[in-house]
Design a protein around this motif. Structure first.
Motif, PDB file in Angstrom:
ATOM      1  N   CYS A 177     -59.889 111.772  -8.560  1.00 20.23           N
ATOM      2  CA  CYS A 177     -61.275 111.426  -8.884  1.00 20.23           C
ATOM      3  C   CYS A 177     -62.313 112.386  -8.319  1.00 20.23           C
ATOM      4  O   CYS A 177     -63.512 112.215  -8.567  1.00 20.23           O
ATOM      5  N   GLY A 178     -61.871 113.386  -7.582  1.00 21.72           N
ATOM      6  CA  GLY A 178     -62.790 114.338  -6.981  1.00 21.72           C
ATOM      7  C   GLY A 178     -62.480 114.525  -5.516  1.00 21.72           C
ATOM      8  O   GLY A 178     -61.447 114.073  -5.009  1.00 21.72           O
ATOM      9  N   SER A 179     -63.386 115.171  -4.829  1.00 23.66           N
ATOM     10  CA  SER A 179     -63.193 115.464  -3.414  1.00 23.66           C
ATOM     11  C   SER A 179     -63.278 114.197  -2.566  1.00 23.66           C
ATOM     12  O   SER A 179     -64.039 113.274  -2.874  1.00 23.66           O
ATOM     13  N   ASN A 180     -62.498 114.181  -1.482  1.00 26.79           N
ATOM     14  CA  ASN A 180     -62.573 113.061  -0.536  1.00 26.79           C
ATOM     15  C   ASN A 180     -63.997 112.849  -0.030  1.00 26.79           C
ATOM     16  O   ASN A 180     -64.402 111.718   0.252  1.00 26.79           O
ATOM     17  N   SER A 181     -64.744 113.936   0.088  1.00 32.88           N
ATOM     18  CA  SER A 181     -66.089 113.869   0.663  1.00 32.88           C
ATOM     19  C   SER A 181     -67.182 113.644  -0.377  1.00 32.88           C
ATOM     20  O   SER A 181     -68.357 113.527  -0.023  1.00 32.88           O
ATOM     21  N   ASP A 182     -66.808 113.578  -1.651  1.00 28.72           N
ATOM     22  CA  ASP A 182     -67.789 113.423  -2.722  1.00 28.72           C
ATOM     23  C   ASP A 182     -68.042 111.940  -2.978  1.00 28.72           C
ATOM     24  O   ASP A 182     -67.146 111.211  -3.403  1.00 28.72           O
ATOM     25  N   ALA A 183     -69.258 111.491  -2.730  1.00 29.97           N
ATOM     26  CA  ALA A 183     -69.588 110.078  -2.918  1.00 29.97           C
ATOM     27  C   ALA A 183     -69.401 109.645  -4.369  1.00 29.97           C
ATOM     28  O   ALA A 183     -69.152 108.462  -4.644  1.00 29.97           O
ATOM     29  N   ASN A 184     -69.487 110.581  -5.304  1.00 29.28           N
ATOM     30  CA  ASN A 184     -69.343 110.241  -6.722  1.00 29.28           C
ATOM     31  C   ASN A 184     -67.911 109.904  -7.110  1.00 29.28           C
ATOM     32  O   ASN A 184     -67.676 109.321  -8.173  1.00 29.28           O
ATOM     33  N   SER A 185     -66.928 110.252  -6.267  1.00 25.33           N
ATOM     34  CA  SER A 185     -65.528 109.983  -6.614  1.00 25.33           C
ATOM     35  C   SER A 185     -65.268 108.485  -6.754  1.00 25.33           C
ATOM     36  O   SER A 185     -64.415 108.062  -7.538  1.00 25.33           O
ATOM     37  N   GLU A 186     -66.002 107.665  -6.013  1.00 23.45           N
ATOM     38  CA  GLU A 186     -65.878 106.210  -6.148  1.00 23.45           C
ATOM     39  C   GLU A 186     -66.283 105.762  -7.552  1.00 23.45           C
ATOM     40  O   GLU A 186     -65.623 104.919  -8.169  1.00 23.45           O
ATOM     41  N   ARG A 187     -67.367 106.340  -8.057  1.00 24.68           N
ATOM     42  CA  ARG A 187     -67.830 106.012  -9.404  1.00 24.68           C
ATOM     43  C   ARG A 187     -66.833 106.495 -10.451  1.00 24.68           C
ATOM     44  O   ARG A 187     -66.573 105.809 -11.444  1.00 24.68           O
ATOM     45  N   VAL A 188     -66.259 107.676 -10.227  1.00 24.83           N
ATOM     46  CA  VAL A 188     -65.257 108.209 -11.152  1.00 24.83           C
ATOM     47  C   VAL A 188     -64.046 107.284 -11.214  1.00 24.83           C
ATOM     48  O   VAL A 188     -63.503 107.009 -12.288  1.00 24.83           O
ATOM     49  N   ALA A 189     -63.605 106.784 -10.053  1.00 23.45           N
ATOM     50  CA  ALA A 189     -62.475 105.852 -10.014  1.00 23.45           C
ATOM     51  C   ALA A 189     -62.787 104.581 -10.799  1.00 23.45           C
ATOM     52  O   ALA A 189     -61.952 104.080 -11.565  1.00 23.45           O
ATOM     53  N   TYR A 190     -63.973 104.062 -10.605  1.00 22.34           N
ATOM     54  CA  TYR A 190     -64.405 102.855 -11.318  1.00 22.34           C
ATOM     55  C   TYR A 190     -64.380 103.082 -12.826  1.00 22.34           C
ATOM     56  O   TYR A 190     -63.850 102.267 -13.594  1.00 22.34           O
ATOM     57  N   ILE A 191     -64.934 104.207 -13.263  1.00 20.26           N
ATOM     58  CA  ILE A 191     -65.015 104.504 -14.690  1.00 20.26           C
ATOM     59  C   ILE A 191     -63.623 104.697 -15.285  1.00 20.26           C
ATOM     60  O   ILE A 191     -63.331 104.212 -16.384  1.00 20.26           O
ATOM     61  N   ALA A 192     -62.739 105.394 -14.572  1.00 18.31           N
ATOM     62  CA  ALA A 192     -61.381 105.606 -15.074  1.00 18.31           C
ATOM     63  C   ALA A 192     -60.660 104.282 -15.279  1.00 18.31           C
ATOM     64  O   ALA A 192     -60.016 104.056 -16.313  1.00 18.31           O
ATOM     65  N   ALA A 193     -60.754 103.395 -14.289  1.00 19.38           N
ATOM     66  CA  ALA A 193     -60.096 102.091 -14.387  1.00 19.38           C
ATOM     67  C   ALA A 193     -60.690 101.262 -15.521  1.00 19.38           C
ATOM     68  O   ALA A 193     -59.964 100.623 -16.301  1.00 19.38           O
ATOM     69  N   LEU A 194     -61.998 101.278 -15.623  1.00 15.65           N
ATOM     70  CA  LEU A 194     -62.680 100.498 -16.655  1.00 15.65           C
ATOM     71  C   LEU A 194     -62.323 100.994 -18.051  1.00 15.65           C
ATOM     72  O   LEU A 194     -62.012 100.200 -18.952  1.00 15.65           O
ATOM     73  N   ARG A 195     -62.348 102.301 -18.234  1.00 14.53           N
ATOM     74  CA  ARG A 195     -62.030 102.850 -19.557  1.00 14.53           C
ATOM     75  C   ARG A 195     -60.592 102.542 -19.959  1.00 14.53           C
ATOM     76  O   ARG A 195     -60.304 102.287 -21.131  1.00 14.53           O
ATOM     77  N   ALA A 196     -59.670 102.594 -18.996  1.00 11.34           N
ATOM     78  CA  ALA A 196     -58.275 102.283 -19.304  1.00 11.34           C
ATOM     79  C   ALA A 196     -58.150 100.857 -19.825  1.00 11.34           C
ATOM     80  O   ALA A 196     -57.479 100.601 -20.832  1.00 11.34           O
ATOM     81  N   ALA A 197     -58.796  99.916 -19.144  1.00 12.07           N
ATOM     82  CA  ALA A 197     -58.708  98.510 -19.539  1.00 12.07           C
ATOM     83  C   ALA A 197     -59.396  98.254 -20.875  1.00 12.07           C
ATOM     84  O   ALA A 197     -58.926  97.448 -21.687  1.00 12.07           O
ATOM     85  N   ILE A 198     -60.501  98.943 -21.126  1.00 16.79           N
ATOM     86  CA  ILE A 198     -61.203  98.776 -22.401  1.00 16.79           C
ATOM     87  C   ILE A 198     -60.403  99.399 -23.542  1.00 16.79           C
ATOM     88  O   ILE A 198     -60.283  98.826 -24.631  1.00 16.79           O
ATOM     89  N   HIS A 199     -59.821 100.576 -23.298  1.00 16.07           N
ATOM     90  CA  HIS A 199     -59.015 101.240 -24.327  1.00 16.07           C
ATOM     91  C   HIS A 199     -57.854 100.362 -24.782  1.00 16.07           C
ATOM     92  O   HIS A 199     -57.514 100.330 -25.972  1.00 16.07           O
ATOM     93  N   LEU A 200     -57.256  99.626 -23.851  1.00 11.98           N
ATOM     94  CA  LEU A 200     -56.112  98.769 -24.168  1.00 11.98           C
ATOM     95  C   LEU A 200     -56.536  97.388 -24.660  1.00 11.98           C
ATOM     96  O   LEU A 200     -55.683  96.523 -24.877  1.00 11.98           O
ATOM     97  N   SER A 201     -57.847  97.188 -24.820  1.00 10.60           N
ATOM     98  CA  SER A 201     -58.423  95.912 -25.282  1.00 10.60           C
ATOM     99  C   SER A 201     -58.128  94.765 -24.324  1.00 10.60           C
ATOM    100  O   SER A 201     -58.127  93.594 -24.719  1.00 10.60           O
ATOM    101  N   ILE A 202     -57.884  95.103 -23.056  1.00 10.42           N
ATOM    102  CA  ILE A 202     -57.705  94.069 -22.037  1.00 10.42           C
ATOM    103  C   ILE A 202     -59.064  93.527 -21.608  1.00 10.42           C
ATOM    104  O   ILE A 202     -59.234  92.317 -21.431  1.00 10.42           O
ATOM    105  N   LEU A 203     -60.038  94.422 -21.455  1.00  6.18           N
ATOM    106  CA  LEU A 203     -61.401  94.019 -21.122  1.00  6.18           C
ATOM    107  C   LEU A 203     -62.317  94.218 -22.320  1.00  6.18           C
ATOM    108  O   LEU A 203     -62.173  95.189 -23.071  1.00  6.18           O
ATOM    109  N   VAL A 204     -63.243  93.298 -22.476  1.00 11.59           N
ATOM    110  CA  VAL A 204     -64.290  93.421 -23.484  1.00 11.59           C
ATOM    111  C   VAL A 204     -65.609  93.604 -22.746  1.00 11.59           C
ATOM    112  O   VAL A 204     -66.045  92.714 -22.013  1.00 11.59           O
ATOM    113  N   PRO A 205     -66.256  94.755 -22.917  1.00 12.69           N
ATOM    114  CA  PRO A 205     -67.496  94.999 -22.173  1.00 12.69           C
ATOM    115  C   PRO A 205     -68.724  94.611 -22.972  1.00 12.69           C
ATOM    116  O   PRO A 205     -68.690  94.550 -24.200  1.00 12.69           O
TER     117      PRO A 205
END
Length: 300
Positions: A177-205
């Motif tokens: 998700c990026g560098s250990n020191s990059d605060a944005n890596s947390e957001r990248v992790a969130y987006i990756a997980a969310l997109r995976a669940a939406i792509h598989l139609s597990i989550l409806v946003p």
């Protein structure tokens, strides 16, 4: 000490998706991103529509507490369910492995020590997995780790979460998700997980433009295959401070070793996860060759 396993069951049939964070205790983005996703699901910002969603936000609590990669055994290099629990990570493996055995899809969230861009690592040998990886909408994609190291399906050394999961037919990817020191890596992790669940139609946003902020379409996505690991030697000095997925040209000088010896790039490609803290004998950085996305088995 226990680990938290959150399971959401949709009322409709669908695939099972496992989301892992903090397999390495000093990589916090997955834990933080998944904790936010759990909160948003519980507050019904996203609705569980179908299938099964299993989230383990902190896979290695003890390593997290002491800010170390692992305690006794690296579960992303040597994952298997031991018959007898003799080390701390043995207990964790006997919880995590059965969950992966029944999973259809896996996203394992990590970060790295260098600066640079996020990337998705996938196997490259399965069309469904490749499509799943690309649906996450990232720019940078990497494959060939297992083939480069000559890892067979029977090996447990160098077997991480994705290699283990694929043995049961799971389609598995790692998101760096990026560098250990990059605060944005947390957001990248969130987006990756969310997109995976939406792509598989597990989550409806609901309509949420935030999940589209770093989407790259297929024409913008770039792929590379691991071809070489550069091992730190005495006197080795990089010609510049490389960043993750930095483009390099064929015959570009990468390191000097002495006045008469240097290391050149053998192909157009990318520097992968350079380590400024590497000591003699460690992997200094990996080189990956620029290539097209694979169709089925590995291609050049």
């Amino acid at each position: 000490m226990s680990i938290k396993v959150i399971t959401y069951e949709g009322l409709k049939d669908g695939p099972s998706l496992v989301l892992l964070g903090n397999i390495h205790g000093n990589e916090y983005c997955g834990y933080r991103g998944l904790s936010t996703l759990i909160r948003d699901i519980d507050e019904e910002k996203y609705i569980v529509n179908a299938g099964r969603l299993i989230i383990i936000p902190m896979c290695n609590p003890k390593a997290n507490k002491i800010s170390k990669r692992y305690v006794d055994r690296d579960l992303n290099r040597n994952l298997f369910p031991p018959k007898i629990n003799s080390k701390y990570e043995d207990y964790l493996a006997n919880i995590i492995c059965p969950i992966l055995d029944s999973a259809d899809f896996l996203v394992d969230l990590h970060s790295f020590g260098a600066k640079g861009e996020a990337m998705v690592m996938f196997g490259g040998e399965n069309e469904t997995e490749t499509k799943f990886a690309r649906a996450l909408g990232f720019k940078n994609y990497l494959y060939g780790w297992r083939e480069f190291h000559g890892i067979s399906e029977e090996d447990t050394v160098y077997q991480g979460t994705t290699e283990y999961a694929r043995k049961s037919g799971c389609r598995a990817v790692t998101v760096e998700c990026g560098s250990n020191s990059d605060a944005n890596s947390e957001r990248v992790a969130y987006i990756a997980a969310l997109r995976a669940a939406i792509h598989l139609s597990i989550l409806v946003p609901p309509e949420d433009p935030d999940i589209e902020t770093i989407v790259y379409n297929k024409n913008e996505q770039q792929c590379a295959r691991i071809t070489k690991e550069v091992i730190m030697r005495h006197g080795m000095v990089p010609v510049e401070s490389f960043t993750n997925f930095q483009f390099i040209k064929r015959k570009q000088m990468l390191c000097t070793i002495s006045d008469t010896e240097s290391i050149m790039s053998e192909c157009d490609g990318y520097v992968i996860m350079p380590s400024e803290k590497a000591i003699i004998g460690d992997i200094f950085f990996t080189i990956a060759k620029s290539c097209t996305f694979p169709e089925g088995k590995y291609n050049n």
